[in-house]
Write a protein that holds these residues in place. Structure first.
Motif, PDB file in Angstrom:
ATOM      1  N   GLY A 180       5.109  11.628  -0.711  1.00  0.00           N
ATOM      2  CA  GLY A 180       3.778  11.914  -0.176  1.00  0.00           C
ATOM      3  C   GLY A 180       3.661  12.284   1.279  1.00  0.00           C
ATOM      4  N   PRO A 181       4.685  12.826   1.956  1.00  0.00           N
ATOM      5  CA  PRO A 181       4.464  13.295   3.325  1.00  0.00           C
ATOM      6  C   PRO A 181       3.612  14.558   3.315  1.00  0.00           C
ATOM      7  CG  PRO A 181       6.664  13.918   2.585  1.00  0.00           C
ATOM      8  CD  PRO A 181       6.086  13.049   1.512  1.00  0.00           C
ATOM      9  N   GLY A 182       2.901  14.799   4.399  1.00  0.00           N
ATOM     10  CA  GLY A 182       2.073  15.988   4.504  1.00  0.00           C
ATOM     11  C   GLY A 182       0.652  15.797   4.039  1.00  0.00           C
ATOM     12  N   PHE A 183       0.381  14.718   3.293  1.00  0.00           N
ATOM     13  CA  PHE A 183      -0.976  14.445   2.838  1.00  0.00           C
ATOM     14  C   PHE A 183      -1.810  13.742   3.907  1.00  0.00           C
ATOM     15  CE2 PHE A 183       1.099  14.945  -1.274  1.00  0.00           C
ATOM     16  CZ  PHE A 183       0.149  15.609  -2.023  1.00  0.00           C
ATOM     17  N   GLY A 184      -1.147  13.160   4.904  1.00  0.00           N
ATOM     18  CA  GLY A 184      -1.853  12.388   5.914  1.00  0.00           C
ATOM     19  C   GLY A 184      -1.976  10.923   5.563  1.00  0.00           C
ATOM     20  N   GLY A 185      -1.624  10.556   4.317  1.00  0.00           N
ATOM     21  CA  GLY A 185      -1.752   9.167   3.885  1.00  0.00           C
ATOM     22  C   GLY A 185      -0.829   8.225   4.636  1.00  0.00           C
ATOM     23  N   LEU A 186       0.398   8.670   4.918  1.00  0.00           N
ATOM     24  CA  LEU A 186       1.339   7.818   5.644  1.00  0.00           C
ATOM     25  C   LEU A 186       0.882   7.609   7.083  1.00  0.00           C
ATOM     26  CD1 LEU A 186       4.676   9.366   4.319  1.00  0.00           C
ATOM     27  CD2 LEU A 186       3.519   7.291   3.526  1.00  0.00           C
TER      28      LEU A 186
ATOM     29  N   ALA B 125      10.898   4.017   0.516  1.00  0.00           N
ATOM     30  CA  ALA B 125      11.487   5.242  -0.026  1.00  0.00           C
ATOM     31  C   ALA B 125      12.431   4.938  -1.182  1.00  0.00           C
ATOM     32  CB  ALA B 125      12.221   6.004   1.075  1.00  0.00           C
ATOM     33  N   PHE B 126      13.248   3.908  -1.034  1.00  0.00           N
ATOM     34  CA  PHE B 126      14.200   3.601  -2.091  1.00  0.00           C
ATOM     35  C   PHE B 126      13.531   2.889  -3.269  1.00  0.00           C
ATOM     36  CE2 PHE B 126      17.281   4.523   1.234  1.00  0.00           C
ATOM     37  CZ  PHE B 126      18.246   5.216   0.515  1.00  0.00           C
ATOM     38  N   ILE B 127      12.470   2.108  -3.006  1.00  0.00           N
ATOM     39  CA  ILE B 127      11.708   1.526  -4.115  1.00  0.00           C
ATOM     40  C   ILE B 127      11.080   2.635  -4.947  1.00  0.00           C
ATOM     41  CG2 ILE B 127       9.591   0.266  -4.689  1.00  0.00           C
ATOM     42  CD1 ILE B 127      10.247  -1.727  -2.524  1.00  0.00           C
ATOM     43  N   ASN B 128      10.529   3.640  -4.272  1.00  0.00           N
ATOM     44  CA  ASN B 128       9.883   4.747  -4.968  1.00  0.00           C
ATOM     45  C   ASN B 128      10.866   5.495  -5.863  1.00  0.00           C
ATOM     46  OD1 ASN B 128       7.779   7.005  -5.288  1.00  0.00           O
ATOM     47  ND2 ASN B 128       9.473   8.079  -4.328  1.00  0.00           N
TER      48      ASN B 128
ATOM     49  N   ALA C 249       3.164   5.808  -2.845  1.00  0.00           N
ATOM     50  CA  ALA C 249       4.319   6.636  -3.190  1.00  0.00           C
ATOM     51  C   ALA C 249       4.606   6.609  -4.692  1.00  0.00           C
ATOM     52  CB  ALA C 249       5.552   6.181  -2.404  1.00  0.00           C
ATOM     53  N   VAL C 250       4.452   5.429  -5.305  1.00  0.00           N
ATOM     54  CA  VAL C 250       4.711   5.298  -6.739  1.00  0.00           C
ATOM     55  C   VAL C 250       3.413   5.612  -7.479  1.00  0.00           C
ATOM     56  CG1 VAL C 250       5.430   3.764  -8.597  1.00  0.00           C
ATOM     57  CG2 VAL C 250       6.487   3.562  -6.339  1.00  0.00           C
ATOM     58  N   GLY C 251       3.336   6.791  -8.036  1.00  0.00           N
ATOM     59  CA  GLY C 251       2.111   7.218  -8.704  1.00  0.00           C
ATOM     60  C   GLY C 251       2.376   7.774 -10.087  1.00  0.00           C
ATOM     61  N   LEU C 252       1.403   8.539 -10.576  1.00  0.00           N
ATOM     62  CA  LEU C 252       1.501   9.086 -11.927  1.00  0.00           C
ATOM     63  C   LEU C 252       2.704  10.011 -12.077  1.00  0.00           C
ATOM     64  CD1 LEU C 252      -2.288   9.887 -12.468  1.00  0.00           C
ATOM     65  CD2 LEU C 252      -1.003   7.964 -13.402  1.00  0.00           C
ATOM     66  N   GLY C 253       3.089  10.688 -10.986  1.00  0.00           N
ATOM     67  CA  GLY C 253       4.223  11.599 -11.054  1.00  0.00           C
ATOM     68  C   GLY C 253       5.524  10.907 -11.402  1.00  0.00           C
ATOM     69  N   ASN C 254       5.655   9.625 -11.042  1.00  0.00           N
ATOM     70  CA  ASN C 254       6.872   8.889 -11.382  1.00  0.00           C
ATOM     71  C   ASN C 254       6.995   8.676 -12.882  1.00  0.00           C
ATOM     72  OD1 ASN C 254       5.940   7.962  -8.535  1.00  0.00           O
ATOM     73  ND2 ASN C 254       8.104   7.407  -8.593  1.00  0.00           N
ATOM     74  N   VAL C 255       5.863   8.659 -13.582  1.00  0.00           N
ATOM     75  CA  VAL C 255       5.875   8.370 -15.016  1.00  0.00           C
ATOM     76  C   VAL C 255       6.130   9.616 -15.837  1.00  0.00           C
ATOM     77  CG1 VAL C 255       4.462   7.544 -16.939  1.00  0.00           C
ATOM     78  CG2 VAL C 255       4.382   6.375 -14.746  1.00  0.00           C
TER      79      VAL C 255
ATOM     80  N   SER D 272       0.842  -1.201   0.000  1.00  0.00           N
ATOM     81  CA  SER D 272       0.000   0.000   0.000  1.00  0.00           C
ATOM     82  C   SER D 272       0.877   1.251   0.000  1.00  0.00           C
ATOM     83  CB  SER D 272      -0.932   0.008   1.214  1.00  0.00           C
ATOM     84  OG  SER D 272      -1.878  -1.037   1.137  1.00  0.00           O
ATOM     85  N   CYS D 273       1.960   1.223   0.786  1.00  0.00           N
ATOM     86  CA  CYS D 273       2.890   2.361   0.806  1.00  0.00           C
ATOM     87  C   CYS D 273       3.575   2.533  -0.544  1.00  0.00           C
ATOM     88  CB  CYS D 273       3.936   2.171   1.900  1.00  0.00           C
ATOM     89  SG  CYS D 273       3.333   2.468   3.570  1.00  0.00           S
ATOM     90  N   VAL D 274       3.983   1.405  -1.149  1.00  0.00           N
ATOM     91  CA  VAL D 274       4.621   1.466  -2.461  1.00  0.00           C
ATOM     92  C   VAL D 274       3.640   2.030  -3.488  1.00  0.00           C
ATOM     93  CG1 VAL D 274       5.555   0.090  -4.357  1.00  0.00           C
ATOM     94  CG2 VAL D 274       6.270  -0.379  -2.011  1.00  0.00           C
TER      95      VAL D 274
END
Length: 647
Positions: free
Chosen positions: A326-332, A353-356, A25-31, A20-22
């Motif tokens: 994604g810190p600050g969103f409250g999701g973590l 963090a390193f996978i992301n 963190a890994v979202g559309l912005g990575n692409v 879920s964390c991966v």
């Protein structure tokens, strides 16, 4: 006050949480965002500030939020019983996640539409491959641009150059040059020659050059968006039926993924968090077999070291780390609150963090091998075929995919991958909103989780309808520009100050040791200095540099009017306003600043078996909902805590 409280959910397996964390963190912005920033800021050289910002800002805050949420098993709002003065920080997080969720699902909506179109055209060609469609104009061009370098005949070069220009405009410009004495009387474009046309007199002919658009660009702007039918934000036009149906489908997907809370979303991520890696790998292998791939890869990885002297490069690297992890969103905080108390969240934070960040770099190779092929096909430079944001996802990529054999299949897989990438992040942001509100009224909302989730999805759908209009991309851009920018970084700064300075870094380190069972020396030498000083300074640096480099919101050639900027700044200020209101509320409710800064008596581990040490004598906490225990500490309808001062 009476009645049995419903037990809070928890992950079934550790892997549910990590995936879920991966996925979050890994979202559309990575692409699209990371590769774009990488080539704009010096290629491989950008990795230097990127890694540094990961170490001094991304990784520390990532672990910080995981540890805080897991220790208290509370969502982003109720976790601030650690320092009630900062309850508004949690509310601000929920507001940011809510605002971003509105437009993020619209991006998923576009991916759903493209996936459906690719699917129905599996036996043929995708509709954005060629010109000549009803929505295309005379400026649509799908042939490669002339390769002037390979031409030896100047006449051939001039003829090819004229094919890209308005000949009438060229003749008028030549007449002007003759009048000014810059050309001989009677000269035409053949007499002037290609060299002077494209070099010496190039500025004179700028307005004569036809602005061509690719089939994929016109499909995006003139068919999917129908942007040409809008008149800016003053007249955004009517609703697109195809888009609103796809948006409804996107919210239905989110509802079924979240209707049973993490019991359902924790299983969905086994597919959504892993499938993108399969597609990216397939695209990379295919990209490395295409002509021109080397041009794209070289542009991506060859560093331009002098770029590191530009402060904007460092600001972009820091901002990308924030947006990516994604810190600050409250999701973590939300996800870690469902963890078992003894879970090793430190290990999880390093892994995720390193996978992301590794995914961003890995995706860059797949993307730029494809962009190199596009540059080869169109005789353009790589920087001319790439763009950022939706322009990269829904123009450049479809254009490149359309040139592959069996283009509809590749397009289907790519947009299906975009959907899975987006769903992970969207699910966490919506769960943050839902859990954040649920934790405030747990006795009612936890027993009605599915209906409440349905209501939240309906609200998100209704608020997203303006973005399905013909000018809806402008509304989306405004939300994207302001809703998760300065406020996101300031919220992260406030939470660090609240815990490290008001609650106390020594207490927080003892809490972490209680969870993990040990306290490695790296905590004192790495995390403590960063949490207390270095990371807050880095955040302030990001905010200041973002302010210095601020530009008014725009989309293409359209600049947002002042009233639209005003609405955007309202979106940006809203989470900060929550913090201010929360401070005032805390001071009034708890009878002064000093009382509001101290932890509430029920602060600590949620389950009784985990409340050891100083938390063992915390009589104010009632984990079981026992009516007698509540009655013993209730006076005039309010719970009193006789042991408050002991804490």
């Amino acid at each position: 006050m009476g009645g049995q409280a419903v037990e809070r959910e928890s992950w079934d397996r550790k892997l549910d949480f990590i995936l879920s964390c991966v996925g979050y963190a890994v979202g559309l912005g990575n692409v699209w965002r990371f590769p774009y920033l990488c080539y704009r800021n010096g290629g491989g050289a950008f990795l230097v500030p990127y890694v540094i910002m990961l170490l001094i800002a991304g990784l520390p805050i990532f672990f910080f939020e995981l540890a805080l949420g897991q220790f208290a098993s509370e969502g982003p709002i109720t976790v601030w019983k650690v320092s009630p003065l900062f309850y508004g920080v949690g509310c601000g997080m929920v507001v940011i996640s809510g605002l971003v969720s509105i437009y993020y699902n619209v991006i998923i909506m576009y991916a759903i539409y493209y996936m459906f179109v690719s699917f129905v055209n599996l036996d043929g060609e995708v509709p954005w491959k060629y010109c000549g469609q009803p929505w295309n104009t005379d400026s649509c061009r799908n042939e490669s641009f002339p390769d002037f370098a390979s031409m030896n005949n100047d006449t051939e070069k001039v003829n090819s150059w004229l094919s890209l220009a308005n000949v009438s405009c060229v003749n008028q410009t030549i007449t002007t040059l003759i009048t000014a004495g810059n050309a001989n009387t009677g000269d035409d474009y053949y007499d002037i020659g290609y060299g002077d046309l494209s070099d010496t007199y190039k500025p004179n002919f700028t307005n004569c050059m036809t602005k061509f658009e690719s089939p994929s660009e016109q499909y995006w702007t003139r068919f999917v968006l129908r942007y040409h039918e809008a008149n800016g934000l003053d007249d955004i036009g009517g609703i697109s039926l195809k888009n609103i149906i796809c948006l409804l489908f996107a919210w239905i997907l989110i509802f079924f993924c979240l209707m049973k809370g993490i019991k359902s979303s924790g299983k969905v991520v086994y597919f959504t968090a892993t499938f993108p890696y399969l597609v990216i790998t397939v695209l990379l292998v295919r990209g490395l077999t295409l002509p021109g791939f080397k041009q794209g890869i070289e542009f991506y990885i060859i560093p331009t070291w002098d770029k590191l002297l530009n402060i904007k490069v460092w600001s972009d690297a820091a901002t990308q780390i924030f947006y990516s992890l994604g810190p600050g969103f409250g999701g973590l905080l939300c996800m870690s609150s469902f963890n078992r108390f003894k879970n090793n969240c430190w290990r999880d934070s390093v892994i995720v963090a390193f996978i992301n960040c590794g995914t961003s770099v890995f995706a860059g190779f797949a993307i730029f091998s494809l962009l190199g092929y596009m540059a080869h096909q169109t005789n353009q430079a790589v920087e001319d075929v790439a763009d950022s944001g939706p322009g990269l996802a829904f123009v450049a990529y479809p254009e490149g995919l359309a040139k592959l054999p069996v283009s509809a299949l590749w397009s289907f897989l790519f947009f299906f991958m975009l959907i899975t990438l987006g769903l992970d992040s969207q699910m966490v942001m919506m769960e943050t909103v839902i859990s954040g509100v649920t934790d405030i009224w747990p006795r009612f909302l936890r027993t009605h989780k599915a209906p409440f989730t349905f209501v939240c999805c309906i609200i998100g759908f209704l608020l997203g309808i303006p973005m399905t209009t013909k000018g809806g991309i402008l509304v989306l851009t405004m939300f994207d520009w302001y809703s998760g920018s300065y406020n996101l970084m300031l919220i992260s700064l406030f939470e660090l100050v609240a815990v490290c300075w008001f609650y106390g870094i020594r207490k927080f380190m003892k809490d972490i040791e209680m969870m993990l069972g040990h306290r490695p020396m790296i905590f004192w030498f790495y995390y403590v200095p960063l949490w207390c000083v270095i990371t807050p300074v880095a955040i302030i640096f990001i905010v200041v540099m973002s302010g210095v480099n601020y530009t008014a919101a725009y989309y293409g050639e359209y600049t947002f009017p002042p009233w639209a900027e005003g609405i955007g700044w309202c979106l940006a200020v809203l989470p900060i306003l929550c913090v201010v209101i929360g401070v005032i509320f805390g001071i009034v409710k708890f009878g002064g600043l000093a009382s509001a800064m101290r932890p509430r008596p029920d602060w600590g581990p949620r389950l009784k078996e985990n409340r050891t040490g100083e938390y063992n004598d915390n009589y104010g906490y009632d984990p079981s909902g026992d009516a007698e225990a509540e009655a013993a500490y209730t006076k005039n309808g309010a719970i009193v805590y006789p042991e408050f001062d002991k804490l």
